[in-house]
Write an enzyme that holds these catalytic residues in place. Structure first.
Site, PDB file in Angstrom:
ATOM      1  N   GLY A   1     -91.927 110.965 -31.164  1.00 12.64           N
ATOM      2  CA  GLY A   1     -92.597 110.571 -32.399  1.00 12.64           C
ATOM      3  C   GLY A   1     -91.592 110.198 -33.472  1.00 12.64           C
ATOM      4  CB  SER A   2     -92.028 109.688 -37.059  1.00  8.95           C
ATOM      5  OG  SER A   2     -92.552 110.915 -37.547  1.00  8.95           O
ATOM      6  N   PRO A   3     -89.003 110.607 -36.810  1.00  6.57           N
ATOM      7  CG  PRO A   3     -87.050 109.397 -37.292  1.00  6.57           C
ATOM      8  CD  PRO A   3     -88.519 109.223 -36.999  1.00  6.57           C
TER       9      PRO A   3
ATOM     10  CB  VAL B   1     -93.613 114.326 -36.814  1.00 12.82           C
ATOM     11  CG1 VAL B   1     -94.381 115.400 -36.047  1.00 12.82           C
ATOM     12  CG2 VAL B   1     -94.545 113.589 -37.758  1.00 12.82           C
ATOM     13  N   GLY B   2     -90.469 115.025 -36.167  1.00 16.95           N
ATOM     14  CA  GLY B   2     -89.470 115.679 -35.327  1.00 16.95           C
ATOM     15  C   GLY B   2     -88.811 116.854 -36.033  1.00 16.95           C
TER      16      GLY B   2
ATOM     17  CD  GLU C   1     -86.221 110.881 -25.769  1.00 18.84           C
ATOM     18  OE1 GLU C   1     -85.669 110.030 -26.494  1.00 18.84           O
ATOM     19  OE2 GLU C   1     -85.700 111.290 -24.720  1.00 18.84           O
TER      20      GLU C   1
ATOM     21  CB  CYS D   1     -89.660 104.228 -30.248  1.00 18.24           C
ATOM     22  SG  CYS D   1     -89.389 104.453 -28.479  1.00 18.24           S
TER      23      CYS D   1
END
Length: 477
Positions: free
Chosen positions: A197-199, A201-202, A219, A253
């Site tokens: 997902g997105s940085p 939310v990461g 990822e 991505c």
């Protein structure tokens, strides 16, 4: 009727987690044959239900069937076949050499499953990015809970059906639902978490993992650049960039997020890019909106975000070179190319994740590299050039999760390569052997002889003889 203070989802999550924890203990001694049998069951289900998979993904965002076959089904089936063919060798203990200081002992690396794992999948490739990590988890001998994206409900329901028809819930289970379900899952002490997902939310996932010291594979994404050198084959570069950018309606991505093109070839490159977009998505001249080969934006919310990016860029002076048409009722966003982009525009600061391609000129390669290096490290980087020295200069002077010369995106399909980011674009690697390692604990094992060993002369009390041996170790080893 259940009492209002009882959370059904939380109770079920607790029950399944307990079952999987018990099953994970049994899986520690699982053989390659057992894991291969599980992988074959998964492959068999996918092979028999390809039409169901196509229909589910198309229902979520009108992704063309050929794109589904290539980027969703084939990616997963090839990953399964690769694992089946190599799993026995991956699982074998790896012997390591014995230094003179360890004379008499033997050592090896034993690959044991980490245990109960959580896979949080995104919406952009909802089948591929949920099942790919599952292949690695099964290969490593782990149990897994999958949280598919609520943004693609048809595919999420299909994944749940697949899992329920193929595996016991003590081995693999699926929890659908909104963000609250993911939050509840993240409170559990998983042995490994695989998130795509997105940085932003990461970072949340990593904070939750830290509460239990769970290991993570993240990822993520970022602004993956494509450089078009003065010596590039412009037609070839334009066709590959157009495909890499606009496949899946730009919701990839590792899509080229922006293009840095040498100023001397900017105009002919743009013309080639326009020609290639029309060739791919409007060969009959009836309009891209009528193309059966072009997907849609996944949601109205995402469409509005892209419109805001466009508006901000145009207000600040960007020029629309191609596209720009939007049909909100259909979540249609035409392939769009912007020129005249500047650093103060949001479109050059945030990951676009849609079919908008900013093109920015540069005068010398150092200028392009400085621009790339001024931003967080991307998930992918692309360079188009006939000059191998230039290609190597780009690879040597930038940092990215992956790098490709004279193509886009294809490194994701190479199962012998690790896939993943670096820093802002991700932590850890996936695919093939690297995915197996992500879900495995590489346990160090040393076997020592009984009786006199190389280390016993170092035991206390520390007399003159001990000290001389220690000094020799410091000097010669």
């Amino acid at each position: 009727m259940e009492p209002e203070n009882i959370d059904i989802n939380a109770t079920l999550i607790d029950q399944v987690f307990a079952l999987q924890k018990e099953q994970a203990l049994k899986m520690r001694s699982s053989t390659a044959n057992l894991r291969i049998a599980l992988l074959k069951k998964l492959l068999d289900w996918i092979t028999k239900h390809q039409e169901d998979i196509r229909r589910a993904i198309y229902a979520d965002f009108k992704k063309p069937y050929p794109e589904i076959d290539i980027s969703e089904i084939f990616v997963v089936t090839s990953e399964i076949k690769h694992a089946i063919n190599h799993l026995e060798s991956w699982m074998k203990p790896k012997k390591v050499s014995t230094p003179l200081t360890m004379l008499g002992s033997s050592s090896y690396i034993h690959y044991e499953p980490k245990g109960v794992c959580l896979i949080i999948a995104p919406w952009n490739y909802p089948f591929n990015l949920a099942l790919g990590p599952l292949v690695s988890a099964i290969s490593a001998g782990c149990t897994a809970i999958i949280k598919p994206s609520e943004m693609t409900p048809h595919t999420s329901a299909l994944i749940r059906r697949l899992v329920e028809e193929t595996f016991d819930k003590a081995l693999v289970s699926v929890f659908e639902g909104e963000i609250e379900v993911a939050q509840k899952l993240l409170t559990k002490p998983f042995d490994h978490i695989f998130f795509t997902g997105s940085p932003a939310v990461g970072k949340i996932v990593m904070k939750s993992a830290a509460e239990h010291l769970s290991s993570v594979t993240l990822e993520l994404g970022g602004k993956s650049p494509a450089i078009v050198d003065i010596q590039a084959d412009l037609k070839d570069a334009a066709s590959k960039i157009a495909w890499g950018k606009f496949v899946n309606c730009g919701q990839t991505c590792i899509a080229p997020d922006y293009v840095l093109v040498h100023r001397a070839v900017q105009i002919p490159f743009l013309e080639e890019l326009k020609n290639q977009i029309k060739k791919m998505y409007d060969p009959s001249g009836k309009g891209i909106e009528k193309s059966k080969d072009y997907a849609r934006i996944v949601s109205t919310k995402h469409l509005k975000r892209l419109k805001h990016l466009m508006a901000d860029a145009e207000i600040k002076g960007a020029q629309l070179f191609f596209g720009g048409y939007v049909n909100e009722e259909e979540n249609f966003f035409e392939p769009t190319v912007l020129t005249g982009v500047t650093d103060d525009m949001t479109i050059l600061q945030e990951e676009i994740f849609g079919p908008i391609l900013p093109v920015k000129p540069y005068d010398d390669l150092k200028e392009a590299l400085d621009f790339i290096n001024s931003k967080p490290k991307p998930l992918a980087l692309y360079i188009f050039s006939k000059d191998n020295n230039k290609i190597q200069e780009v690879f040597s002077n930038t940092s990215s999760g992956g790098a490709v010369a004279n193509d886009c995106v294809l490194h994701f399909l190479q199962n012998e390569l690790p896939f993943g980011g670096v820093n802002n674009s991700g932590i850890g690697k996936a695919h093939g052997h690297f995915g197996f390692l992500a879900f495995s604990n590489e346990k160090a094992v040393l076997k020592q002889r009984i009786g006199l060993t190389a280390s016993k002369p170092l035991f206390p009390p520390y007399g003159l003889a001990n000290k001389k041996i220690i000094q020799s170790l410091l000097k010669w080893f």
